[in-house]
Motif scaffolding. Structure first.
Motif, mmCIF file in Angstrom:
data_model
loop_
_atom_site.group_PDB
_atom_site.id
_atom_site.type_symbol
_atom_site.label_atom_id
_atom_site.label_comp_id
_atom_site.label_asym_id
_atom_site.label_seq_id
_atom_site.Cartn_x
_atom_site.Cartn_y
_atom_site.Cartn_z
ATOM 1 N N ASP A 167 18.548 12.002 6.153
ATOM 2 C CA ASP A 167 19.091 10.498 5.551
ATOM 3 C C ASP A 167 17.994 9.494 5.395
ATOM 4 O O ASP A 167 18.005 8.893 4.380
ATOM 5 N N ALA A 168 17.158 9.609 6.470
ATOM 6 C CA ALA A 168 15.947 8.682 6.406
ATOM 7 C C ALA A 168 14.982 9.141 5.194
ATOM 8 O O ALA A 168 14.422 8.082 4.372
ATOM 9 N N GLY A 169 14.562 10.621 4.901
ATOM 10 C CA GLY A 169 13.973 10.964 3.587
ATOM 11 C C GLY A 169 14.745 10.367 2.466
ATOM 12 O O GLY A 169 14.227 10.111 1.426
ATOM 13 N N LEU A 170 15.987 10.585 2.165
ATOM 14 C CA LEU A 170 16.843 10.276 0.984
ATOM 15 C C LEU A 170 16.657 8.711 0.766
ATOM 16 O O LEU A 170 16.704 8.266 -0.258
ATOM 17 N N ALA A 171 16.886 7.896 2.053
ATOM 18 C CA ALA A 171 16.782 6.539 1.888
ATOM 19 C C ALA A 171 15.506 6.028 1.308
ATOM 20 O O ALA A 171 15.375 4.905 0.875
ATOM 21 N N HIS A 172 14.419 6.857 1.751
ATOM 22 C CA HIS A 172 13.088 6.121 1.527
ATOM 23 C C HIS A 172 12.151 7.167 1.075
ATOM 24 O O HIS A 172 11.127 7.601 1.761
ATOM 25 N N PRO A 173 12.613 7.558 -0.267
ATOM 26 C CA PRO A 173 11.694 8.717 -0.907
ATOM 27 C C PRO A 173 10.376 8.356 -1.057
ATOM 28 O O PRO A 173 9.468 9.468 -1.122
ATOM 29 N N GLU A 174 9.848 7.036 -1.019
ATOM 30 C CA GLU A 174 8.523 6.816 -1.177
ATOM 31 C C GLU A 174 7.765 7.313 0.166
ATOM 32 O O GLU A 174 6.396 7.470 0.106
ATOM 33 N N ALA A 203 0.976 -1.254 -0.083
ATOM 34 C CA ALA A 203 0.107 0.044 0.189
ATOM 35 C C ALA A 203 0.924 1.274 0.073
ATOM 36 O O ALA A 203 0.723 2.183 -0.620
ATOM 37 N N LEU A 204 1.954 1.174 0.915
ATOM 38 C CA LEU A 204 2.882 2.555 0.736
ATOM 39 C C LEU A 204 3.383 2.838 -0.773
ATOM 40 O O LEU A 204 3.414 3.986 -1.188
ATOM 41 N N GLU A 205 3.753 1.576 -1.433
ATOM 42 C CA GLU A 205 4.265 1.652 -2.879
ATOM 43 C C GLU A 205 3.235 2.149 -4.008
ATOM 44 O O GLU A 205 3.242 3.323 -4.431
ATOM 45 N N GLU A 206 2.016 1.615 -3.579
ATOM 46 C CA GLU A 206 0.985 2.015 -4.547
ATOM 47 C C GLU A 206 0.670 3.697 -4.137
ATOM 48 O O GLU A 206 0.089 4.131 -5.114
ATOM 49 N N PHE A 207 0.306 3.964 -2.977
ATOM 50 C CA PHE A 207 -0.171 5.160 -2.351
ATOM 51 C C PHE A 207 0.841 6.283 -3.006
ATOM 52 O O PHE A 207 0.487 7.406 -3.116
#
Length: 186
Positions: free
Chosen positions: A87-94, A17-21
């Motif tokens: 760092d967290a934002g760059l590692a997980h842009p989704e 759902a994270l990927e889709e949304f």
């Protein structure tokens, strides 16, 4: 023999759902597509969540919980905290794409979820304590400081290329850390 593991299926569903949304928002997301990503039936989605909106909210709450857990606030060094958020934002842009969709589709209610309210209250209290100890400036209130720290930590995310070209990628984190340290110094 097939075993049932509802918690694993729920976790896979939330990840899908994270990927889709993050790609389509709640309005553009399709339950059949995210169920396929999770490796479950579309009908099973509705056994976990009443509807797509409920799943959207559950993903938001999970992001808040995971972020608070993975990047705990360090009010004694808000620069380092901001750097860790960066760092967290760059590692997980989704995640930040999802949050952008959430704010667009939920509007003012996005900031009023129990998960967010509790997380923000804890961070403000931590900054207030650091102010009382003289570690953080008291020229601004703790809420204003937190807002500025969060804005600076995420300033490189979801931006146009011309903005990103202003500072070299390898320097962006250091810029955030230094800016927050100067801003919050007593």
């Amino acid at each position: 023999m097939r075993t049932r593991d509802p918690e694993t299926k729920r976790r896979l569903l939330l990840e899908a759902a994270l990927e889709e949304f993050s790609a389509f928002g709640v309005a553009g997301a399709r339950v059949d597509r995210l169920a396929k990503r999770a490796g479950i039936s579309a009908g099973l989605v509705y056994s976990f969540y009443e509807n797509k909106d409920g799943l959207f909210d559950a993903v938001f709450d999970l992001i808040v919980e995971q972020t608070v857990s993975a990047v705990p606030i360090d009010a004694d060094d808000l620069g380092l905290y901001a750097g860790s958020l960066c760092d967290a934002g760059l590692a997980h842009p989704e995640v930040l794409r999802f949050v952008a969709w959430y704010q667009l589709e939920r509007g003012d209610t996005a900031a009023r979820r129990a998960s967010t309210t509790a997380a923000m209250a804890e961070k403000v209290a931590s900054i207030e304590q650091a102010q009382k100890r003289g570690v953080v400036t008291d020229r601004m209130g703790a809420t204003e400081i937190l807002a500025l720290v969060l804005a600076l930590a995420n300033m490189w995310q979801l931006r146009e290329p011309e903005f990103l070209d202003l500072v070299e990628p390898d320097s962006r984190r250091a810029v955030v850390v230094e800016a927050v340290r100067r801003l919050t110094a007593p």
